[in-house]
Design a protein around this motif. Structure first.
Motif, short mmCIF file in Angstrom:
data_model
loop_
_atom_site.label_atom_id
_atom_site.label_comp_id
_atom_site.label_asym_id
_atom_site.label_seq_id
_atom_site.Cartn_x
_atom_site.Cartn_y
_atom_site.Cartn_z
N SER A 8 1.47 14.06 4.47
CA SER A 8 0.56 13.06 3.92
C SER A 8 1.35 12.00 3.18
CB SER A 8 -0.45 13.70 2.97
OG SER A 8 0.16 14.08 1.75
N ALA A 9 0.72 10.84 2.99
CA ALA A 9 1.37 9.74 2.28
C ALA A 9 1.77 10.16 0.87
CB ALA A 9 0.43 8.53 2.24
N ARG A 10 0.90 10.90 0.20
CA ARG A 10 1.17 11.34 -1.16
C ARG A 10 2.45 12.17 -1.24
NH1 ARG A 10 -3.29 15.17 -3.70
NH2 ARG A 10 -2.43 16.47 -2.01
N ASP A 11 2.75 12.90 -0.17
CA ASP A 11 3.92 13.77 -0.15
C ASP A 11 5.24 13.00 -0.11
OD1 ASP A 11 2.38 16.08 -0.16
OD2 ASP A 11 2.26 16.16 2.02
N ILE A 12 5.24 11.77 0.40
CA ILE A 12 6.51 11.09 0.64
C ILE A 12 6.70 9.80 -0.14
CG2 ILE A 12 6.55 12.07 2.98
CD1 ILE A 12 6.22 9.15 4.01
N LEU A 13 5.64 9.25 -0.73
CA LEU A 13 5.76 7.97 -1.42
C LEU A 13 6.35 8.13 -2.82
CD1 LEU A 13 2.39 6.20 -0.51
CD2 LEU A 13 4.68 5.63 0.33
N PRO A 14 6.98 7.06 -3.36
CA PRO A 14 7.44 7.08 -4.75
C PRO A 14 6.28 7.33 -5.71
CG PRO A 14 8.35 5.19 -3.59
CD PRO A 14 7.33 5.78 -2.69
N SER A 15 6.60 7.85 -6.89
CA SER A 15 5.54 8.15 -7.86
C SER A 15 4.81 6.89 -8.32
CB SER A 15 6.14 8.87 -9.07
OG SER A 15 7.15 8.07 -9.68
N ASP A 16 5.49 5.74 -8.31
CA ASP A 16 4.87 4.47 -8.70
C ASP A 16 4.68 3.57 -7.48
OD1 ASP A 16 7.58 4.08 -8.30
OD2 ASP A 16 7.79 2.61 -9.92
N HIS A 17 4.26 4.15 -6.37
CA HIS A 17 4.18 3.41 -5.10
C HIS A 17 3.23 2.22 -5.18
CE1 HIS A 17 0.21 5.19 -4.17
NE2 HIS A 17 0.71 6.29 -4.71
N ASP A 18 2.28 2.25 -6.10
CA ASP A 18 1.33 1.15 -6.20
C ASP A 18 1.99 -0.15 -6.63
OD1 ASP A 18 1.80 2.49 -8.64
OD2 ASP A 18 0.00 1.62 -9.54
N ARG A 19 3.18 -0.07 -7.22
CA ARG A 19 3.87 -1.31 -7.61
C ARG A 19 5.21 -1.47 -6.88
NH1 ARG A 19 5.95 -0.15 -13.83
NH2 ARG A 19 7.10 1.78 -13.42
N ALA A 20 5.46 -0.63 -5.90
CA ALA A 20 6.72 -0.69 -5.15
C ALA A 20 6.58 -1.55 -3.90
CB ALA A 20 7.16 0.72 -4.76
N ILE A 21 7.65 -2.27 -3.56
CA ILE A 21 7.70 -2.99 -2.29
C ILE A 21 8.48 -2.12 -1.32
CG2 ILE A 21 8.36 -5.11 -1.11
CD1 ILE A 21 8.42 -6.50 -3.83
N LEU A 22 7.76 -1.55 -0.36
CA LEU A 22 8.34 -0.58 0.56
C LEU A 22 8.25 -1.09 1.99
CD1 LEU A 22 6.58 2.57 -0.94
CD2 LEU A 22 8.98 1.93 -1.28
N ILE A 23 9.40 -1.19 2.65
CA ILE A 23 9.41 -1.62 4.04
C ILE A 23 10.07 -0.53 4.89
CG2 ILE A 23 9.43 -4.08 3.49
CD1 ILE A 23 12.42 -4.08 4.14
N GLY A 24 9.69 -0.48 6.14
CA GLY A 24 10.25 0.52 7.03
C GLY A 24 10.05 0.13 8.48
N ARG A 25 10.10 1.12 9.34
CA ARG A 25 9.88 0.90 10.76
C ARG A 25 9.04 2.04 11.33
NH1 ARG A 25 14.28 0.81 14.64
NH2 ARG A 25 15.06 2.58 13.44
N VAL A 26 8.25 1.73 12.34
CA VAL A 26 7.54 2.76 13.09
C VAL A 26 7.87 2.59 14.57
CG1 VAL A 26 5.63 2.94 11.46
CG2 VAL A 26 5.47 1.34 13.38
N TRP A 27 7.78 3.71 15.29
CA TRP A 27 7.76 3.61 16.76
C TRP A 27 6.32 3.26 17.14
CZ3 TRP A 27 11.08 3.10 20.59
CH2 TRP A 27 10.56 3.16 21.89
N ASP A 28 6.16 2.12 17.83
CA ASP A 28 4.83 1.61 18.14
C ASP A 28 4.57 1.76 19.64
OD1 ASP A 28 2.49 0.19 18.41
OD2 ASP A 28 3.15 -1.53 17.22
N PRO A 29 3.77 2.74 20.06
CA PRO A 29 3.55 2.95 21.50
C PRO A 29 2.82 1.79 22.17
CG PRO A 29 2.13 4.38 20.19
CD PRO A 29 3.09 3.75 19.24
N ARG A 30 2.16 0.94 21.40
CA ARG A 30 1.48 -0.21 21.99
C ARG A 30 2.47 -1.16 22.62
NH1 ARG A 30 -1.33 -2.73 16.92
NH2 ARG A 30 0.89 -2.60 16.37
N VAL A 31 3.69 -1.22 22.08
CA VAL A 31 4.71 -2.14 22.59
C VAL A 31 5.94 -1.39 23.07
CG1 VAL A 31 3.91 -4.07 21.18
CG2 VAL A 31 5.61 -2.48 20.24
N SER A 32 5.87 -0.06 23.08
CA SER A 32 6.98 0.80 23.53
C SER A 32 8.28 0.46 22.82
CB SER A 32 7.16 0.68 25.06
OG SER A 32 5.99 1.08 25.73
N GLY A 33 8.17 0.25 21.52
CA GLY A 33 9.36 -0.08 20.74
C GLY A 33 9.10 -0.03 19.26
#
Length: 393
Positions: A8-33
């Motif tokens: 779950s999101a709660r399991d992996i986010l920082p404790s102060d995630h509501d004020r954090a700027i968090l960027i990442g990547r996902v594998w997006d099957p809609r675009v196969s990338g």
């Protein structure tokens, strides 16, 4: 006993995630990338219109302001759903988390904590034979003691100690980079090869003595500016590196041997390099056999500052046009016996490794052999081809 990746999101986010700027990547099957994403109130949003890769995104001036209006970016899905789908063996048909970096070089710093320095020397002296670890540990600490924390690397005092140890026949290449003027900076693995939260990490099948390494990982852009940080597992093969330092590549760079994530947290008014310097990392290893290990690494104990390590990695002597990710090392010294008396810690297949700190969240991966987990097939050529087909280049 079955062990499970946090789902779950709660399991992996920082404790102060509501004020954090968090960027990442996902594998997006809609675009196969892959697609760069922004965490927004329990959702992930597609920010590829700002930049098609995270490496390009981190080059943008005023990025904090540009990401401020999250609702301007298309919704991809809920973070709970995507985290739940991010588990070992997840395929390309499923939306799931990837490592938050892409084209950046992946670099690592070695022997940056006094607490783990002794263990590196032991690896060398045992020539990778775990059964000799206790004996060698006793012999070496009898000569140099077990507290080098007051020695500043590269200082005159360090040079004096080096000379004494040379005379006693106890000098080591690990002591050279631990208390000498030059840090150990090496290439951990190629760009695009890191796995993200939930994925398998891999151990080369020749290794019988190995361990996780919980670390903070800096995100550094092409100008050498440290723009954020995340968590990493610099999987280590103690027996392979112990046989010879020239086997570092085999010990460090294997399929799945580099985990980074879950997200890069960008520096802002509430999260700074000082936060990183004071971070306390926790690590747990849970085995299918019921084994449990709690350990940690405190950034306040690092022997070289993050800025100095980044400066040794890049500058006029070495450029990274796509930026780089820099593992900062760990004080985790795996001496807990698991494989038998005196043999210290080693992994078993199926181990779940969980690395966390309040400001960066939680990175969790399951251990398997590097030849048994999914092969790495989506590299730079595949990325460029995919982005061109999507009209993002």
């Amino acid at each position: 006993m079955t062990v499970h990746v946090p789902n779950s999101a709660r399991d992996i986010l920082p404790s102060d995630h509501d004020r954090a700027i968090l960027i990442g990547r996902v594998w997006d099957p809609r675009v196969s990338g892959p697609t760069p994403v922004l965490v927004d109130q329990g959702n992930l949003r597609d920010i590829s219109k700002l930049a098609p890769t995270v490496s390009q995104l981190l080059e943008r001036d005023g990025l904090e302001s540009e990401l401020g209006k999250a609702s301007d970016f298309p919704l991809i899905g809920t973070l709970d759903d995507i985290v739940a789908a991010s588990k070992p063996g997840t395929g390309a048909e499923t939306l799931h988390l990837l490592s938050p970096n892409d084209l950046q070089a992946i670099k690592a710093s070695g022997v940056t904590f006094v607490a783990s320095l002794l263990e590196r020397v032991i690896e060398e002296q045992t020539r990778g034979d775990a059964s000799k670890a206790d004996q060698i540990r006793t012999e070496i600490t009898g000569i140099i003691g077990d507290d080098l924390s007051q020695i500043e690397p590269g200082s005159p005092k360090a040079a004096e100690i080096k000379q004494v140890l040379i005379e006693k026949g106890a000098w080591s290449q690990y002591l050279e980079v631990g208390i000498g003027p030059d840090a150990e900076i090496f290439t951990k693995s190629p760009p695009m090869s890191a796995v993200g939260h939930g994925a398998h990490v891999g151990l080369h099948p020749i290794s019988n003595w190995n361990n996780p390494e919980p670390e903070v990982v800096l995100a550094v852009n092409s100008a050498g500016t440290i723009v954020g940080a995340t968590l990493g597992n610099d999987v280590n093969l103690r027996d392979v590196e112990g046989r010879s330092a020239l086997l570092l590549g085999k010990a460090k760079d294997n399929n799945g041997s580099c985990a980074i994530g879950p997200f890069i947290r960008l520096f802002d008014g509430t999260f700074t390099l000082e936060t990183v310097k004071n971070a306390d990392l926790k690590m747990a290893v849970d085995g299918a056999d019921g084994y449990h290990l709690d350990a940690g690494s405190s950034m306040s104990q690092i022997s070289r500052s993050p800025e100095s390590l980044a400066a040794q990695a890049c500058g006029k002597h070495h450029q990274y046009p796509d930026g780089f990710m820099l593992f900062l090392g760990t004080m985790f010294a795996p001496t807990d016996d698991r494989g038998g008396p005196g043999k210290g810690f080693t992994h078993e297949m199926g181990d779940l490794v969980t690395i966390s700190t309040p400001s960066l969240g939680t990175l969790c991966n399951q251990v398997d052999r590097s030849d048994a987990i999914a092969p790495w097939t989506f590299g730079i050529t595949a990325l460029m081809t995919n982005l061109a087909a999507r009209g993002l280049l």
